[in-house]
Scaffold this motif. Structure first.
Motif, PDB file in Angstrom:
ATOM      1  N   ALA A 167       0.243  -1.468   0.163  1.00  0.00           N
ATOM      2  CA  ALA A 167       0.280   0.157   0.101  1.00  0.00           C
ATOM      3  C   ALA A 167       0.632   1.015  -0.175  1.00  0.00           C
ATOM      4  O   ALA A 167       1.849   1.232   0.665  1.00  0.00           O
ATOM      5  CB  ALA A 167      -1.033  -0.019   1.420  1.00  0.00           C
ATOM      6  N   ARG A 168       0.876   2.181  -0.196  1.00  0.00           N
ATOM      7  CA  ARG A 168       0.945   3.810  -0.254  1.00  0.00           C
ATOM      8  C   ARG A 168       0.249   4.827   0.533  1.00  0.00           C
ATOM      9  O   ARG A 168      -0.488   4.776   0.685  1.00  0.00           O
ATOM     10  CB  ARG A 168       0.928   4.454  -2.169  1.00  0.00           C
ATOM     11  CG  ARG A 168       1.834   5.936  -2.199  1.00  0.00           C
ATOM     12  CD  ARG A 168       1.625   5.742  -3.076  1.00  0.00           C
ATOM     13  NE  ARG A 168       2.130   7.365  -3.657  1.00  0.00           N
ATOM     14  CZ  ARG A 168       1.751   8.652  -3.460  1.00  0.00           C
ATOM     15  NH1 ARG A 168      -0.139   8.097  -3.237  1.00  0.00           N
ATOM     16  NH2 ARG A 168       1.947   9.732  -3.550  1.00  0.00           N
ATOM     17  N   PHE A 169       0.698   5.448   1.308  1.00  0.00           N
ATOM     18  CA  PHE A 169       0.565   6.359   2.795  1.00  0.00           C
ATOM     19  C   PHE A 169       1.289   7.244   2.319  1.00  0.00           C
ATOM     20  O   PHE A 169       2.070   8.061   1.764  1.00  0.00           O
ATOM     21  CB  PHE A 169       0.450   5.613   3.239  1.00  0.00           C
ATOM     22  CG  PHE A 169       0.683   4.719   3.943  1.00  0.00           C
ATOM     23  CD1 PHE A 169      -1.223   4.189   3.945  1.00  0.00           C
ATOM     24  CD2 PHE A 169       1.480   2.906   4.461  1.00  0.00           C
ATOM     25  CE1 PHE A 169      -1.684   2.734   4.007  1.00  0.00           C
ATOM     26  CE2 PHE A 169       1.050   1.893   4.027  1.00  0.00           C
ATOM     27  CZ  PHE A 169      -0.497   1.959   4.342  1.00  0.00           C
ATOM     28  N   GLU A 170      -0.312   8.368   2.235  1.00  0.00           N
ATOM     29  CA  GLU A 170      -0.319   9.929   1.924  1.00  0.00           C
ATOM     30  C   GLU A 170       0.057  10.484   3.441  1.00  0.00           C
ATOM     31  O   GLU A 170      -0.670  10.372   3.814  1.00  0.00           O
ATOM     32  CB  GLU A 170      -0.764  10.865   0.504  1.00  0.00           C
ATOM     33  CG  GLU A 170      -0.419  10.133  -0.384  1.00  0.00           C
ATOM     34  CD  GLU A 170      -1.533  10.719  -1.044  1.00  0.00           C
ATOM     35  OE1 GLU A 170      -1.858  11.368  -1.188  1.00  0.00           O
ATOM     36  OE2 GLU A 170      -0.852  10.590  -2.681  1.00  0.00           O
ATOM     37  N   VAL A 171       0.951  11.329   3.924  1.00  0.00           N
ATOM     38  CA  VAL A 171       0.690  11.759   5.039  1.00  0.00           C
ATOM     39  C   VAL A 171       1.696  13.622   4.608  1.00  0.00           C
ATOM     40  O   VAL A 171       2.206  13.792   4.296  1.00  0.00           O
ATOM     41  CB  VAL A 171       1.657  11.359   6.330  1.00  0.00           C
ATOM     42  CG1 VAL A 171       1.011   9.625   6.533  1.00  0.00           C
ATOM     43  CG2 VAL A 171       2.807  10.982   5.779  1.00  0.00           C
ATOM     44  N   ALA A 172       1.348  14.727   5.541  1.00  0.00           N
ATOM     45  CA  ALA A 172       1.846  15.766   6.315  1.00  0.00           C
ATOM     46  C   ALA A 172       2.240  15.691   7.337  1.00  0.00           C
ATOM     47  O   ALA A 172       1.696  14.981   9.252  1.00  0.00           O
ATOM     48  CB  ALA A 172       0.585  16.819   6.263  1.00  0.00           C
ATOM     49  N   LEU A 173       3.099  17.238   7.445  1.00  0.00           N
ATOM     50  CA  LEU A 173       3.706  16.883   8.819  1.00  0.00           C
ATOM     51  C   LEU A 173       3.415  17.714   9.867  1.00  0.00           C
ATOM     52  O   LEU A 173       2.790  19.692   8.999  1.00  0.00           O
ATOM     53  CB  LEU A 173       5.413  17.043   9.404  1.00  0.00           C
ATOM     54  CG  LEU A 173       6.303  15.723   8.688  1.00  0.00           C
ATOM     55  CD1 LEU A 173       7.816  16.229   8.381  1.00  0.00           C
ATOM     56  CD2 LEU A 173       5.686  14.938   9.857  1.00  0.00           C
ATOM     57  N   ARG A 174       2.847  18.034  10.912  1.00  0.00           N
ATOM     58  CA  ARG A 174       1.973  19.032  12.136  1.00  0.00           C
ATOM     59  C   ARG A 174       3.208  20.018  12.550  1.00  0.00           C
ATOM     60  O   ARG A 174       4.198  19.925  13.010  1.00  0.00           O
ATOM     61  CB  ARG A 174       1.105  19.019  12.545  1.00  0.00           C
ATOM     62  CG  ARG A 174       0.491  19.955  12.942  1.00  0.00           C
ATOM     63  CD  ARG A 174      -0.712  19.829  14.308  1.00  0.00           C
ATOM     64  NE  ARG A 174      -1.391  20.571  14.249  1.00  0.00           N
ATOM     65  CZ  ARG A 174      -2.693  20.475  15.379  1.00  0.00           C
ATOM     66  NH1 ARG A 174      -2.762  19.122  15.611  1.00  0.00           N
ATOM     67  NH2 ARG A 174      -3.551  21.679  15.342  1.00  0.00           N
TER      68      ARG A 174
END
Length: 248
Positions: free
Chosen positions: A153-160
């Protein structure tokens, strides 16, 4: 015609005029019908305000969208209205995440935010395709575990992120962009085969225009630095009093 929807009394075309005619007597009458706690919504005015705000951003950043903070008011009727206007759902709990799913929000338009995400909610959101804002090394460790258990699977995230916008104040949320934890998070994500950093996020309580100008400028500078090899397709999401930069 008055039609009950999700416990709300929908007033149709006369709704705006009804809101403008509100008085203590009318509120007491409504209270006798619906109880002491209820919302009165002028949905046409809300829609106009929503579209005006979005247009103001799109005159400068064409690929801009509004992310609505569910904790502000998660009445299902209102959440469906926002989804119909193209808004994102910004959620901070499993209950709010499930509500976004139930009202039909696409996973790619759900943002899971906040410093106290449960491991089960994070895993569910990541596997479903929602965007997760990583708030801490704890969130990063949960992400690593999910990614390792789902290698295909591929996961997209952001950093706070947090940084000073005034000399005496730093946000209590997210990674200090000058700290080692932020650099470690960037390096960890870069090394992972199935994790992609697609955005940055910040949140400050200040509501004045000067602080908003400073946080927006700082986030764009940081975005240019981190995503310097990414095509310029940045989206700006306005979620409550937060700023979110995305590349997806």
């Amino acid at each position: 015609m008055n039609v009950p929807v999700d416990g709300m009394k929908i007033l149709g075309e006369e709704g705006g005029a009804f809101v403008r005619r509100l008085s203590w007597a009318k509120l007491n009458e409504l209270s006798s019908q619906f109880g002491e706690s209820f919302y009165v919504l002028d949905d046409r005015k809300f829609e106009k305000n929503f579209c005006d705000l979005q247009l103001a951003f799109r005159t400068r950043y064409e690929a801009s969208f509004i992310g609505y903070s569910y904790k502000t008011n998660y009445t299902p009727y209102l959440c469906r209205l926002i989804d119909g206007l193209g808004g994102y759902a910004e959620v901070v709990s499993e209950m709010e995440y499930e509500l976004a799913e139930r009202v039909g929000v696409e996973q790619r338009r759900i943002i899971l935010n906040g410093p106290m995400k449960s491991e089960s909610c994070m895993a569910r959101a990541l596997q479903g395709g929602a965007l997760v804002n990583l708030d801490s090394l704890r969130d990063l460790n949960i992400l690593k575990g999910v990614a390792e258990s789902c290698p295909d699977a591929r996961f997209e995230v952001a950093l706070r992120c947090n940084f000073p916008i005034r000399s005496q104040f730093v946000s209590r949320f997210g990674f200090d962009i000058e700290g080692d934890a932020f650099k470690f998070a960037l390096a960890t994500i870069e090394k992972a085969q199935n994790i992609e950093l697609v955005g940055l996020h910040c949140h400050f309580p200040d509501r004045d225009l000067d602080s908003y100008r400073k946080r927006a400028a700082r986030m764009l500078e940081l975005s240019d630095l981190i995503f310097r090899d990414t095509p310029l397709s940045t989206s700006i999401l306005v979620a409550a009093i937060s700023v979110q930069c995305l590349t997806r």
